[in-house]
Design a protein around this motif. Structure first.
Motif, PDB file in Angstrom:
ATOM      1  N   MET A   1       0.854  -1.173   0.000  1.00 55.31           N
ATOM      2  CA  MET A   1       0.000   0.000   0.000  1.00 55.31           C
ATOM      3  C   MET A   1       0.888   1.221   0.000  1.00 55.31           C
ATOM      4  O   MET A   1       1.704   1.407   0.895  1.00 55.31           O
ATOM      5  CB  MET A   1      -0.903  -0.002   1.222  1.00 55.31           C
ATOM      6  N   ASN A   2       0.790   2.069  -1.032  1.00 49.79           N
ATOM      7  CA  ASN A   2       1.707   3.186  -1.159  1.00 49.79           C
ATOM      8  C   ASN A   2       1.218   4.387  -0.377  1.00 49.79           C
ATOM      9  O   ASN A   2       0.561   5.276  -0.908  1.00 49.79           O
ATOM     10  CB  ASN A   2       1.870   3.549  -2.636  1.00 49.79           C
ATOM     11  N   ILE A   3       1.523   4.428   0.916  1.00 53.28           N
ATOM     12  CA  ILE A   3       1.067   5.527   1.750  1.00 53.28           C
ATOM     13  C   ILE A   3       2.206   6.126   2.565  1.00 53.28           C
ATOM     14  O   ILE A   3       1.987   6.798   3.542  1.00 53.28           O
ATOM     15  CB  ILE A   3      -0.056   5.069   2.696  1.00 53.28           C
ATOM     16  N   THR A   4       3.437   5.899   2.139  1.00 57.82           N
ATOM     17  CA  THR A   4       4.572   6.418   2.892  1.00 57.82           C
ATOM     18  C   THR A   4       5.636   6.965   1.958  1.00 57.82           C
ATOM     19  O   THR A   4       5.641   6.676   0.765  1.00 57.82           O
ATOM     20  CB  THR A   4       5.200   5.301   3.737  1.00 57.82           C
ATOM     21  N   LYS A   5       6.531   7.768   2.468  1.00 52.52           N
ATOM     22  CA  LYS A   5       7.606   8.293   1.638  1.00 52.52           C
ATOM     23  C   LYS A   5       8.917   8.402   2.405  1.00 52.52           C
ATOM     24  O   LYS A   5       8.951   8.834   3.533  1.00 52.52           O
ATOM     25  CB  LYS A   5       7.267   9.673   1.069  1.00 52.52           C
ATOM     26  N   ASN A   6      10.006   8.026   1.669  1.00 51.71           N
ATOM     27  CA  ASN A   6      11.351   8.204   2.193  1.00 51.71           C
ATOM     28  C   ASN A   6      11.532   7.545   3.549  1.00 51.71           C
ATOM     29  O   ASN A   6      10.977   6.496   3.820  1.00 51.71           O
ATOM     30  CB  ASN A   6      11.705   9.692   2.225  1.00 51.71           C
ATOM     31  N   THR A   7      12.284   8.154   4.430  1.00 46.85           N
ATOM     32  CA  THR A   7      12.540   7.581   5.744  1.00 46.85           C
ATOM     33  C   THR A   7      11.931   8.473   6.805  1.00 46.85           C
ATOM     34  O   THR A   7      12.239   9.648   6.880  1.00 46.85           O
ATOM     35  CB  THR A   7      14.057   7.439   5.989  1.00 46.85           C
ATOM     36  N   PHE A   8      11.071   7.923   7.630  1.00 53.55           N
ATOM     37  CA  PHE A   8      10.464   8.704   8.708  1.00 53.55           C
ATOM     38  C   PHE A   8      11.487   8.914   9.817  1.00 53.55           C
ATOM     39  O   PHE A   8      12.128   7.990  10.271  1.00 53.55           O
ATOM     40  CB  PHE A   8       9.251   7.965   9.276  1.00 53.55           C
ATOM     41  N   TYR A  26       4.793   9.226  -0.143  1.00 53.18           N
ATOM     42  CA  TYR A  26       4.384  10.128   0.920  1.00 53.18           C
ATOM     43  C   TYR A  26       3.652   9.406   2.040  1.00 53.18           C
ATOM     44  O   TYR A  26       2.875   8.490   1.786  1.00 53.18           O
ATOM     45  CB  TYR A  26       3.482  11.229   0.362  1.00 53.18           C
ATOM     46  N   VAL A  27       3.857   9.857   3.270  1.00 53.13           N
ATOM     47  CA  VAL A  27       3.120   9.349   4.425  1.00 53.13           C
ATOM     48  C   VAL A  27       1.813  10.117   4.539  1.00 53.13           C
ATOM     49  O   VAL A  27       1.814  11.333   4.701  1.00 53.13           O
ATOM     50  CB  VAL A  27       3.937   9.519   5.721  1.00 53.13           C
ATOM     51  N   HIS A  28       0.690   9.423   4.442  1.00 50.43           N
ATOM     52  CA  HIS A  28      -0.624  10.042   4.601  1.00 50.43           C
ATOM     53  C   HIS A  28      -1.331   9.557   5.855  1.00 50.43           C
ATOM     54  O   HIS A  28      -2.081  10.304   6.475  1.00 50.43           O
ATOM     55  CB  HIS A  28      -1.507   9.742   3.382  1.00 50.43           C
ATOM     56  N   VAL A  29      -1.134   8.282   6.219  1.00 42.74           N
ATOM     57  CA  VAL A  29      -1.841   7.697   7.350  1.00 42.74           C
ATOM     58  C   VAL A  29      -0.889   6.826   8.146  1.00 42.74           C
ATOM     59  O   VAL A  29      -0.136   6.040   7.562  1.00 42.74           O
ATOM     60  CB  VAL A  29      -3.042   6.831   6.882  1.00 42.74           C
ATOM     61  N   VAL A  30      -0.921   6.961   9.484  1.00 45.67           N
ATOM     62  CA  VAL A  30      -0.165   6.072  10.366  1.00 45.67           C
ATOM     63  C   VAL A  30      -1.103   5.572  11.446  1.00 45.67           C
ATOM     64  O   VAL A  30      -1.753   6.373  12.122  1.00 45.67           O
ATOM     65  CB  VAL A  30       1.022   6.802  11.022  1.00 45.67           C
ATOM     66  N   ALA A  65      -5.756   1.092  -4.973  1.00 44.97           N
ATOM     67  CA  ALA A  65      -5.923   1.829  -6.223  1.00 44.97           C
ATOM     68  C   ALA A  65      -5.808   3.337  -6.037  1.00 44.97           C
ATOM     69  O   ALA A  65      -5.378   4.050  -6.946  1.00 44.97           O
ATOM     70  CB  ALA A  65      -7.286   1.482  -6.849  1.00 44.97           C
ATOM     71  N   LEU A  66      -6.193   3.831  -4.874  1.00 42.80           N
ATOM     72  CA  LEU A  66      -6.198   5.263  -4.611  1.00 42.80           C
ATOM     73  C   LEU A  66      -5.482   5.561  -3.300  1.00 42.80           C
ATOM     74  O   LEU A  66      -5.273   4.674  -2.473  1.00 42.80           O
ATOM     75  CB  LEU A  66      -7.646   5.786  -4.539  1.00 42.80           C
ATOM     76  N   ARG A  67      -5.126   6.835  -3.124  1.00 43.42           N
ATOM     77  CA  ARG A  67      -4.492   7.255  -1.878  1.00 43.42           C
ATOM     78  C   ARG A  67      -5.424   6.982  -0.695  1.00 43.42           C
ATOM     79  O   ARG A  67      -6.619   7.276  -0.736  1.00 43.42           O
ATOM     80  CB  ARG A  67      -4.179   8.745  -1.941  1.00 43.42           C
ATOM     81  N   VAL A  68      -4.868   6.442   0.382  1.00 42.79           N
ATOM     82  CA  VAL A  68      -5.633   6.137   1.594  1.00 42.79           C
ATOM     83  C   VAL A  68      -5.763   7.405   2.435  1.00 42.79           C
ATOM     84  O   VAL A  68      -4.769   8.033   2.791  1.00 42.79           O
ATOM     85  CB  VAL A  68      -4.950   5.027   2.414  1.00 42.79           C
ATOM     86  N   ASN A  69      -7.008   7.777   2.761  1.00 43.12           N
ATOM     87  CA  ASN A  69      -7.248   8.950   3.590  1.00 43.12           C
ATOM     88  C   ASN A  69      -7.409   8.602   5.066  1.00 43.12           C
ATOM     89  O   ASN A  69      -7.064   9.399   5.936  1.00 43.12           O
ATOM     90  CB  ASN A  69      -8.492   9.693   3.107  1.00 43.12           C
ATOM     91  N   CYS A  70      -7.970   7.442   5.372  1.00 44.87           N
ATOM     92  CA  CYS A  70      -8.050   6.979   6.761  1.00 44.87           C
ATOM     93  C   CYS A  70      -8.036   5.453   6.779  1.00 44.87           C
ATOM     94  O   CYS A  70      -8.407   4.799   5.799  1.00 44.87           O
ATOM     95  CB  CYS A  70      -9.271   7.537   7.491  1.00 44.87           C
ATOM     96  N   LEU A  71      -7.580   4.906   7.907  1.00 42.40           N
ATOM     97  CA  LEU A  71      -7.351   3.466   8.022  1.00 42.40           C
ATOM     98  C   LEU A  71      -7.665   3.026   9.443  1.00 42.40           C
ATOM     99  O   LEU A  71      -7.397   3.751  10.394  1.00 42.40           O
ATOM    100  CB  LEU A  71      -5.897   3.159   7.659  1.00 42.40           C
ATOM    101  N   ILE A  86      -4.465 -10.761   9.108  1.00 36.91           N
ATOM    102  CA  ILE A  86      -4.368  -9.315   9.003  1.00 36.91           C
ATOM    103  C   ILE A  86      -5.671  -8.815   8.410  1.00 36.91           C
ATOM    104  O   ILE A  86      -6.102  -9.287   7.351  1.00 36.91           O
ATOM    105  CB  ILE A  86      -3.182  -8.879   8.124  1.00 36.91           C
ATOM    106  N   ARG A  87      -6.329  -7.884   9.105  1.00 38.00           N
ATOM    107  CA  ARG A  87      -7.586  -7.319   8.596  1.00 38.00           C
ATOM    108  C   ARG A  87      -7.635  -5.836   8.951  1.00 38.00           C
ATOM    109  O   ARG A  87      -7.411  -5.453  10.100  1.00 38.00           O
ATOM    110  CB  ARG A  87      -8.796  -8.039   9.161  1.00 38.00           C
ATOM    111  N   PHE A  88      -7.923  -5.013   7.987  1.00 32.16           N
ATOM    112  CA  PHE A  88      -8.083  -3.583   8.222  1.00 32.16           C
ATOM    113  C   PHE A  88      -8.995  -3.006   7.146  1.00 32.16           C
ATOM    114  O   PHE A  88      -9.251  -3.647   6.112  1.00 32.16           O
ATOM    115  CB  PHE A  88      -6.728  -2.865   8.230  1.00 32.16           C
ATOM    116  N   CYS A  89      -9.534  -1.830   7.409  1.00 30.44           N
ATOM    117  CA  CYS A  89     -10.378  -1.174   6.417  1.00 30.44           C
ATOM    118  C   CYS A  89      -9.824   0.212   6.119  1.00 30.44           C
ATOM    119  O   CYS A  89      -9.135   0.817   6.942  1.00 30.44           O
ATOM    120  CB  CYS A  89     -11.838  -1.110   6.857  1.00 30.44           C
ATOM    121  N   THR A  90     -10.120   0.701   4.916  1.00 30.41           N
ATOM    122  CA  THR A  90      -9.617   1.986   4.464  1.00 30.41           C
ATOM    123  C   THR A  90     -10.747   2.795   3.844  1.00 30.41           C
ATOM    124  O   THR A  90     -11.794   2.264   3.470  1.00 30.41           O
ATOM    125  CB  THR A  90      -8.511   1.816   3.401  1.00 30.41           C
ATOM    126  N   ALA A  91     -10.513   4.094   3.720  1.00 29.80           N
ATOM    127  CA  ALA A  91     -11.399   4.981   2.975  1.00 29.80           C
ATOM    128  C   ALA A  91     -10.528   5.830   2.060  1.00 29.80           C
ATOM    129  O   ALA A  91      -9.435   6.257   2.447  1.00 29.80           O
ATOM    130  CB  ALA A  91     -12.215   5.867   3.904  1.00 29.80           C
TER     131      ALA A  91
END
Length: 298
Positions: A1-8, A26-30, A65-71, A86-91
């Protein structure tokens, strides 16, 4: 899932990161997961010896398929038992909720839930068994989904919804206009409401360690309620120079909570506050049982 960038890291704040995870976007959700992870070390290592390195292993990559806004993580997720899960939901921006499930072997499944007609602001799992997931949206609704992808309940509100919290019996839904409502999940009726006294309400949370406490950020302030005493806040203090963005209680202490500024603002930092108020500390979302805090930043 592409929701992070570089090194935090936290080098810019003058603090050293305890752990560093290389990322590709890019990091959008943690969000901390409820997974139990064991730390293995040689039998000869002394208890007080410092562990210099921690190895991170990729369990599975989920392509979204799209950027994750919340998880949100399901409480059913587990790695220390068989079968693993492993189970989680996204919007995402397409106004859909996705439920992703994997046994880390051969079973991988994605269910897509449609119903919201505007941007989804927040979603959570039912905290005990994880069989239902409520989501709240700019379309003035809170919708509750089951694991089959069906919409089981819809609460229609009077303004856009910004956050939702689920305790064992009741659901707390926060409206942008400054109202927080508690719903009985059996009767599906509102049983209590709180008033911020100002708007916009940006985020709210229900204290797990002391269920008579509620908190929120509205405008640039944080507010705290004792829901047994009044529908109006018992305490209110400035949180950030500009508009505040998020409010979260510690999962292990009724006297600790955090606030963040809105992304992109000068005051876009995370502050940890202590009750009674004796000050606040700038740090880098909290773990539900460990003294850990993490923040994602674009």
């Amino acid at each position: 899932m592409n929701i992070t960038k570089n090194t935090f890291s936290m080098e810019d704040s003058g603090r050293g990161a305890s752990y560093t995870v290389p990322c590709d976007d890019y990091v959008h959700v943690v969000e901390f997961s409820p997974l139990t992870v064991a730390q293995l070390r040689p039998s000869w290592q002394e208890e007080d010896m410092e562990v210099e390195e921690v190895e991170f292993t990729t369990l599975r990559v989920f392509h979204h398929a799209l950027r994750v806004n919340c998880l949100a993580w399901s409480p059913e997720s587990q790695l220390d038992k068989r079968p693993q899960l492993i189970r989680f939901c996204t919007a995402a921006a397409d106004r859909k909720v996705r439920l992703l499930t994997s046994d880390l072997q051969n079973q991988h499944e994605v269910k897509v839930m449609e119903g919201h007609t505007s941007y989804i602001n927040h979603l959570v799992f039912e905290p005990t068994e994880g069989k239902q997931m409520p989501s709240v949206s700019e379309d003035h609704t809170c919708r509750v989904w089951d694991l089959e992808g069906n919409e089981s309940t819809t609460f229609r509100l009077r303004s856009p919804d910004v956050s939702v919290c689920w305790h064992p019996e009741d659901l707390m839904v926060s409206e942008k206009k400054g109202t927080i409502r508690f719903y009985d999940l059996v009767t599906q009726q509102a049983i209590l409401s709180l008033d911020c006294g100002q708007s916009p309400l940006m985020s709210a949370d229900w204290c797990l360690a002391d269920t008579i406490k509620g908190g929120a950020v509205t405008g640039s302030d944080w507010v705290i309620w004792d829901i047994t005493r009044s529908s109006y806040p018992q305490e209110k203090r400035p949180a950030h120079v500009e508009r505040a963005g998020n409010f979260r209680w510690s999962r292990v202490s009724e006297n600790l909570f955090s606030t963040t500024g809105c992304p992109g603002k000068i005051s876009s930092q995370l502050l940890v506050h202590h009750l009674p108020v004796i000050g606040s500390a700038t740090v880098g979302a909290g773990h539900r049982s460990l003294p850990l805090c993490v923040i994602g930043e674009m």
